[in-house]
Design an enzyme around this catalytic site. Structure first.
Site, mmCIF file in Angstrom:
data_model
loop_
_atom_site.group_PDB
_atom_site.id
_atom_site.type_symbol
_atom_site.label_atom_id
_atom_site.label_comp_id
_atom_site.label_asym_id
_atom_site.label_seq_id
_atom_site.Cartn_x
_atom_site.Cartn_y
_atom_site.Cartn_z
ATOM 1 N N ARG A 30 0.843 -1.196 0.000
ATOM 2 C CA ARG A 30 0.000 0.000 0.000
ATOM 3 C C ARG A 30 0.875 1.242 0.000
ATOM 4 O O ARG A 30 1.647 1.472 0.933
ATOM 5 C CB ARG A 30 -0.915 0.057 1.210
ATOM 6 C CG ARG A 30 -1.708 1.373 1.217
ATOM 7 C CD ARG A 30 -2.936 1.333 2.057
ATOM 8 N NE ARG A 30 -3.624 2.620 2.068
ATOM 9 C CZ ARG A 30 -4.523 3.002 1.162
ATOM 10 N NH1 ARG A 30 -4.821 2.223 0.142
ATOM 11 N NH2 ARG A 30 -5.115 4.171 1.252
ATOM 12 N N HIS B 188 0.904 4.796 0.926
ATOM 13 C CA HIS B 188 0.085 5.677 1.772
ATOM 14 C C HIS B 188 0.745 7.048 1.806
ATOM 15 O O HIS B 188 1.891 7.174 2.230
ATOM 16 C CB HIS B 188 -0.024 5.096 3.182
ATOM 17 C CG HIS B 188 -0.865 5.923 4.112
ATOM 18 N ND1 HIS B 188 -2.213 5.709 4.297
ATOM 19 C CD2 HIS B 188 -0.549 6.992 4.894
ATOM 20 C CE1 HIS B 188 -2.698 6.597 5.153
ATOM 21 N NE2 HIS B 188 -1.707 7.389 5.536
ATOM 22 N N CYS C 14 -0.465 12.018 5.967
ATOM 23 C CA CYS C 14 -1.533 12.940 6.344
ATOM 24 C C CYS C 14 -1.375 13.180 7.834
ATOM 25 O O CYS C 14 -1.849 12.391 8.647
ATOM 26 C CB CYS C 14 -2.900 12.323 6.025
ATOM 27 S SG CYS C 14 -4.277 13.325 6.618
ATOM 28 N N CYS D 274 -7.838 8.952 6.328
ATOM 29 C CA CYS D 274 -6.457 8.462 6.247
ATOM 30 C C CYS D 274 -6.058 7.613 7.458
ATOM 31 O O CYS D 274 -5.362 6.593 7.298
ATOM 32 C CB CYS D 274 -5.495 9.630 6.107
ATOM 33 S SG CYS D 274 -5.839 10.633 4.651
ATOM 34 N N GLU E 102 2.204 15.205 1.736
ATOM 35 C CA GLU E 102 1.052 15.649 2.526
ATOM 36 C C GLU E 102 0.022 16.377 1.659
ATOM 37 O O GLU E 102 0.380 17.117 0.746
ATOM 38 C CB GLU E 102 1.588 16.592 3.611
ATOM 39 C CG GLU E 102 0.571 17.249 4.478
ATOM 40 C CD GLU E 102 0.038 16.343 5.575
ATOM 41 O OE1 GLU E 102 0.824 15.677 6.254
ATOM 42 O OE2 GLU E 102 -1.192 16.342 5.757
ATOM 43 N N ASP F 96 -4.802 16.793 -7.809
ATOM 44 C CA ASP F 96 -4.064 15.754 -7.096
ATOM 45 C C ASP F 96 -2.634 15.778 -7.610
ATOM 46 O O ASP F 96 -2.380 15.483 -8.774
ATOM 47 C CB ASP F 96 -4.717 14.391 -7.365
ATOM 48 C CG ASP F 96 -4.142 13.287 -6.491
ATOM 49 O OD1 ASP F 96 -3.002 13.443 -5.997
ATOM 50 O OD2 ASP F 96 -4.822 12.272 -6.310
ATOM 51 N N ARG G 38 -0.062 14.067 -6.217
ATOM 52 C CA ARG G 38 0.735 12.940 -5.752
ATOM 53 C C ARG G 38 1.459 12.284 -6.917
ATOM 54 O O ARG G 38 0.931 12.208 -8.018
ATOM 55 C CB ARG G 38 -0.150 11.916 -5.045
ATOM 56 C CG ARG G 38 -0.612 12.385 -3.695
ATOM 57 C CD ARG G 38 -1.572 11.419 -3.065
ATOM 58 N NE ARG G 38 -2.804 11.313 -3.822
ATOM 59 C CZ ARG G 38 -3.852 10.583 -3.443
ATOM 60 N NH1 ARG G 38 -3.780 9.882 -2.336
ATOM 61 N NH2 ARG G 38 -4.936 10.556 -4.172
ATOM 62 N N LYS H 278 -3.259 5.048 -8.784
ATOM 63 C CA LYS H 278 -2.026 4.475 -8.229
ATOM 64 C C LYS H 278 -1.576 3.277 -9.066
ATOM 65 O O LYS H 278 -0.384 3.107 -9.337
ATOM 66 C CB LYS H 278 -2.250 4.030 -6.780
ATOM 67 C CG LYS H 278 -2.368 5.165 -5.787
ATOM 68 C CD LYS H 278 -2.491 4.626 -4.366
ATOM 69 C CE LYS H 278 -2.790 5.750 -3.382
ATOM 70 N NZ LYS H 278 -3.051 5.238 -2.022
HETATM 71 ZN ZN ZN Z 1 -6.058 12.630 5.440
#
Ligand code: ZN
Length: 230
Positions: free
Chosen positions: A77, A79, A82, A95, A119, A153, A155, A181
């Site tokens: 995963r 992640h 956050c 989260c 973040e 987004d 990320r 992802k």
């Molecule tokens: Zn969050």
């Protein structure tokens, strides 16, 4: 060691090779009492120079040189950090429960939690709080990021792919509800053998946030591949 690095360079094309910097055992205990042991990895050579971590869990909680090559694809995963949700239990997002679920499921199946220091979908902590303030005026989580001059987004999973390369995990089962992802990691040369969905954690304070996430995921799926973000 150098032969392994060279084959990773080939496998990931132009993706720079990262290597494990330190690996150390850390016993974990969560506020609800769940406990397990993690092998925590840090890295050299990550493209964004951020301090991302990988946690080896379950049958991956031992030293990397004792991971046999013939094991099934690890459950992984990615992640994204956050602070408000992971540490303080913020109810504005899901989260914290997602992280807690992921650690237990990966500990059961064997695999890695990639804790990525991006973040607020990559916009940073202070800007995320600015976005929360805008959301309180009626914008959803994505509209608020756009209003602040960011993408919906931001990320990026390049470092995640590098970390998996350093861990010898070129085939993974991905624990996520987010098709973006899977798409990004596949483009970066990681073979995703399976997408394993996570639970949904609904409460009154995060209902709007989860609805916006579900709406955006549906729109992402409807887009042709060439139009989705790279
Ligand atoms: Zn969050």
């Amino acid at each position: 060691m150098h032969d392994t690095e060279r084959s990773d360079t080939t496998r990931y094309g132009t993706l720079p090779v990262a290597t494990v910097r330190t690996q150390v055992t850390v016993p974990l205990r969560f506020p609800d009492g769940f406990a397990t042991t993690a092998r925590v990895f840090s890295f050299h050579g990550l493209v964004d120079a951020r301090e991302h971590l990988a946690l080896g869990l379950g049958d991956r909680a031992g030293s990397l040189d004792r991971h046999p090559a013939d094991r099934p694809a690890p459950l992984v995963r990615p992640h994204s950090e956050c602070l408000t949700g992971d540490v303080f239990g913020s109810q504005r997002c899901d989260c914290g429960p997602q992280l807690r679920e992921a650690v237990e499921r990966i500990a059961g199946a064997g695999g890695f939690l990639l804790y990525l220091r991006q973040e607020g979908r990559g916009i940073g902590l202070y800007t995320k709080l600015d976005a929360y303030a805008l959301q309180d005026t009626g914008l959803d989580t994505y509209q608020a990021n756009l209003a602040l001059g960011h993408s919906e987004d931001e990320r990026d999973y390049t470092a995640a792919a590098q970390m998996l390369g350093a861990l010898g995990a070129d085939r993974v089962a991905l624990l996520t509800n987010n098709p973006d992802k899977v798409d990004q990691l596949s483009r970066l040369g990681v073979t995703v053998t399976e997408r394993v969905p996570t639970g949904v954690y609904l409460c009154p304070a995060n209902a709007g946030y989860l609805a916006a996430k579900a709406d955006r995921a549906a729109r992402t799926l409807d887009l042709p591949l060439a139009a989705s973000r790279v």
